[in-house]
Design an enzyme around this catalytic site. Structure first.
Site, PDB file in Angstrom:
ATOM      1  N   CYS A 236       0.853  -1.203   0.000  1.00  0.00           N
ATOM      2  CA  CYS A 236       0.000   0.000   0.000  1.00  0.00           C
ATOM      3  C   CYS A 236       0.881   1.242   0.000  1.00  0.00           C
ATOM      4  O   CYS A 236       0.756   2.124   0.853  1.00  0.00           O
ATOM      5  CB  CYS A 236      -0.951  -0.001   1.195  1.00  0.00           C
ATOM      6  SG  CYS A 236      -1.857  -1.543   1.405  1.00  0.00           S
ATOM      7  N   ALA A 238       1.472   3.922  -2.095  1.00  0.00           N
ATOM      8  CA  ALA A 238       1.156   5.285  -2.546  1.00  0.00           C
ATOM      9  C   ALA A 238       0.738   6.167  -1.368  1.00  0.00           C
ATOM     10  O   ALA A 238       0.142   5.673  -0.410  1.00  0.00           O
ATOM     11  CB  ALA A 238       0.032   5.228  -3.575  1.00  0.00           C
ATOM     12  N   PRO A 239       1.097   7.468  -1.431  1.00  0.00           N
ATOM     13  CA  PRO A 239       1.730   8.205  -2.540  1.00  0.00           C
ATOM     14  C   PRO A 239       3.249   8.085  -2.603  1.00  0.00           C
ATOM     15  O   PRO A 239       3.864   8.672  -3.471  1.00  0.00           O
ATOM     16  CB  PRO A 239       1.315   9.651  -2.260  1.00  0.00           C
ATOM     17  CG  PRO A 239       1.202   9.725  -0.781  1.00  0.00           C
ATOM     18  CD  PRO A 239       0.665   8.387  -0.348  1.00  0.00           C
ATOM     19  N   LYS A 242       6.993   6.740   2.196  1.00  0.00           N
ATOM     20  CA  LYS A 242       7.740   5.683   2.885  1.00  0.00           C
ATOM     21  C   LYS A 242       8.640   4.925   1.916  1.00  0.00           C
ATOM     22  O   LYS A 242       9.744   4.511   2.272  1.00  0.00           O
ATOM     23  CB  LYS A 242       6.764   4.748   3.614  1.00  0.00           C
ATOM     24  CG  LYS A 242       5.954   5.464   4.689  1.00  0.00           C
ATOM     25  CD  LYS A 242       4.942   4.531   5.342  1.00  0.00           C
ATOM     26  CE  LYS A 242       4.089   5.272   6.355  1.00  0.00           C
ATOM     27  NZ  LYS A 242       3.201   6.285   5.731  1.00  0.00           N
ATOM     28  N   ASP A 257       0.983  -1.079  -4.912  1.00  0.00           N
ATOM     29  CA  ASP A 257      -0.296  -0.456  -4.605  1.00  0.00           C
ATOM     30  C   ASP A 257      -1.307  -0.932  -5.643  1.00  0.00           C
ATOM     31  O   ASP A 257      -0.958  -1.199  -6.801  1.00  0.00           O
ATOM     32  CB  ASP A 257      -0.196   1.069  -4.624  1.00  0.00           C
ATOM     33  CG  ASP A 257      -1.334   1.731  -3.856  1.00  0.00           C
ATOM     34  OD1 ASP A 257      -1.139   2.065  -2.669  1.00  0.00           O
ATOM     35  OD2 ASP A 257      -2.421   1.894  -4.438  1.00  0.00           O
ATOM     36  N   CYS A 350      -2.963   5.161   9.846  1.00  0.00           N
ATOM     37  CA  CYS A 350      -3.142   6.566  10.224  1.00  0.00           C
ATOM     38  C   CYS A 350      -4.539   6.734  10.824  1.00  0.00           C
ATOM     39  O   CYS A 350      -5.337   7.547  10.371  1.00  0.00           O
ATOM     40  CB  CYS A 350      -2.919   7.504   9.043  1.00  0.00           C
ATOM     41  SG  CYS A 350      -3.921   7.145   7.580  1.00  0.00           S
TER      42      CYS A 350
END
Length: 419
Positions: A236, A238-239, A242, A257, A350
């Site tokens: 995962c 995107a964007p 990391k 992604d 998040c």
């Protein structure tokens, strides 16, 4: 504002209509080209006005209540809300009122209400600027406020709501050896700019010396501790913030992604910064391979990012929580199968909801006998001891660092796989 400001304001009213009526996120509207016809300056203005109006929506509605016998149609209401927020932020009454009257007056459905708009906003211009700062900090909607109070308590939620209302400064992560574009160094290694302006115009942007990344979002990679030459999977991705961190550390990165459009952003960021990664479009639950380390930034409610995305509480209602929690557990299980013995996996979301963080890890530790949580991995610069949770993860919240401008809400855990 320029004389051209009506175009940006008209687009702002449209965006508010989409978010508050259709339940669309601002990012979805922008991706669909909602602001493509505007100049770059007016695009930035419309986005800023949309965010400011959403942050101040509760206050705007309270000010407008006393001047409205009944709630008008949504488009008219949103024009009044936008006008109220601008007036209470110090914009000249003449320009704001005239723009809103013109926007409503041009509408076939609502043109007859331009006199109402004119009268109400002139009253707000007289009373609003004095009343605005005395009003309470806008609250989260009850569907989100209640579970967060249950998790963190009233005082913490008040602090979070203050952070959401204040908004977020710009944080950047530097390439090793690069010069910061100004701002202040944070204890965790990020650089924070309070009034950044246009990002692409900042020193070092075109040279790829840094990328935008909230200080909280930069911590999962620092906790993973990537090493030169390690094969690391960024699920995962995107964007791509990391992915860029991992590549800058010299790791052999696979960035995956499911979205082609979002993967394109990862590739753009890699190109701008001159960093390398193997970029793959695909389903995380179907990906195969064996890796030394894995970073799983799982799909989540994104409730930790409201200080940057105040549209989220208005566009969502919490109905997707159950499905997201189930998906996170499935993705963690599959990611664990891709990790080599002796490897490490950082799981992060998040989210401010324990069910998407602490609870996921507690249940995983019971399910997988070869899984151990690595508390020592949290010993990175800037991480405070009271951020560490009972099960050994890291809980970050918007009410932390209030004197510095807060941080996004995140949960991070480092998991080691036995040999």
């Amino acid at each position: 504002m320029s004389n051209n400001a009506t175009a940006a304001r008209r687009s702002t009213v449209y965006l508010l209509d989409q978010i508050l009526s259709e339940g669309r996120l601002l990012s979805e509207c922008l991706a669909a080209g909602a602001l493509d016809r505007l100049t770059p300056e007016d695009r930035a203005r419309a986005q800023r006005l949309t965010l400011e109006t959403l942050r101040g929506l509760e206050r705007a509605d309270r000010l407008l209540e006393s001047h409205l016998k009944r709630t008008p149609a949504l488009t008219v209401h949103n024009a009044l809300r936008l006008g109220t927020v601008e007036l209470c932020h110090g914009e000249a009454a003449h320009g704001v009122v005239n723009s809103m009257v013109e926007i409503v007056g041009r509408s076939r459905k609502h043109g007859r209400l331009k006199g109402l708009v004119n009268a109400v906003l002139r009253k707000v211009a007289d009373e609003g600027p004095d009343a605005w700062p005395k009003m309470r900090v806008p609250r989260l909607p009850e569907w989100l406020r209640e579970p967060l109070i249950a998790a963190w308590g009233q005082d913490a939620i008040k602090g979070m709501e203050q952070a959401h209302f204040t908004g977020a400064p710009l944080d950047v992560t530097l390439k090793p050896g690069a010069k910061a574009p100004g701002g202040d160094a944070l204890p965790t290694g990020s650089v924070r700019l309070q009034d950044a302006g246009q990002v692409s115009a900042l020193p070092g942007y075109k040279a790829g010396d840094w990328w935008v990344q909230d200080a909280a979002a930069a911590l999962p990679v620092r906790i993973l501790g990537p090493q030169q030459g390690e094969q690391i999977l960024d699920l995962c991705a995107a964007p791509g913030g990391k992915t860029l961190q991992l590549a800058a550390a010299g790791a052999d990165v696979t960035a995956l992604d499911v979205s082609e459009a979002r993967i394109a952003r990862v590739q753009e960021n890699l190109k701008r910064t001159g960093l390398k990664a193997n970029v793959v479009t695909g389903d995380a639950l179907e990906h195969q391979g064996q890796y030394d380390a894995i970073l799983l930034d799982a799909p989540c409610s994104a409730t930790g990012t409201i200080r940057r995305h105040p549209d989220l509480p208005f566009a969502k209602d919490g109905s997707e929580f159950g499905g997201l929690i189930e998906l996170q557990a499935r993705m963690l299980a599959h990611a664990w199968s891709l990790l080599k013995p002796g490897g490490r996996l950082v799981y992060c979301t998040c989210s401010l909801l324990p069910d998407e963080g602490e609870v996921q890890i507690e249940e995983a530790l019971e399910m997988y006998p070869d899984m151990r949580i690595n508390r020592e991995a949290l010993d990175v610069p800037g991480v405070e001891s009271d951020w560490i949770t009972d099960e050994g993860g890291l809980r970050l919240r918007p009410d932390y660092w209030p004197e510095r401008g807060g941080m996004d809400g995140f949960y991070v855990a480092c998991l080691n796989k036995s040999v």
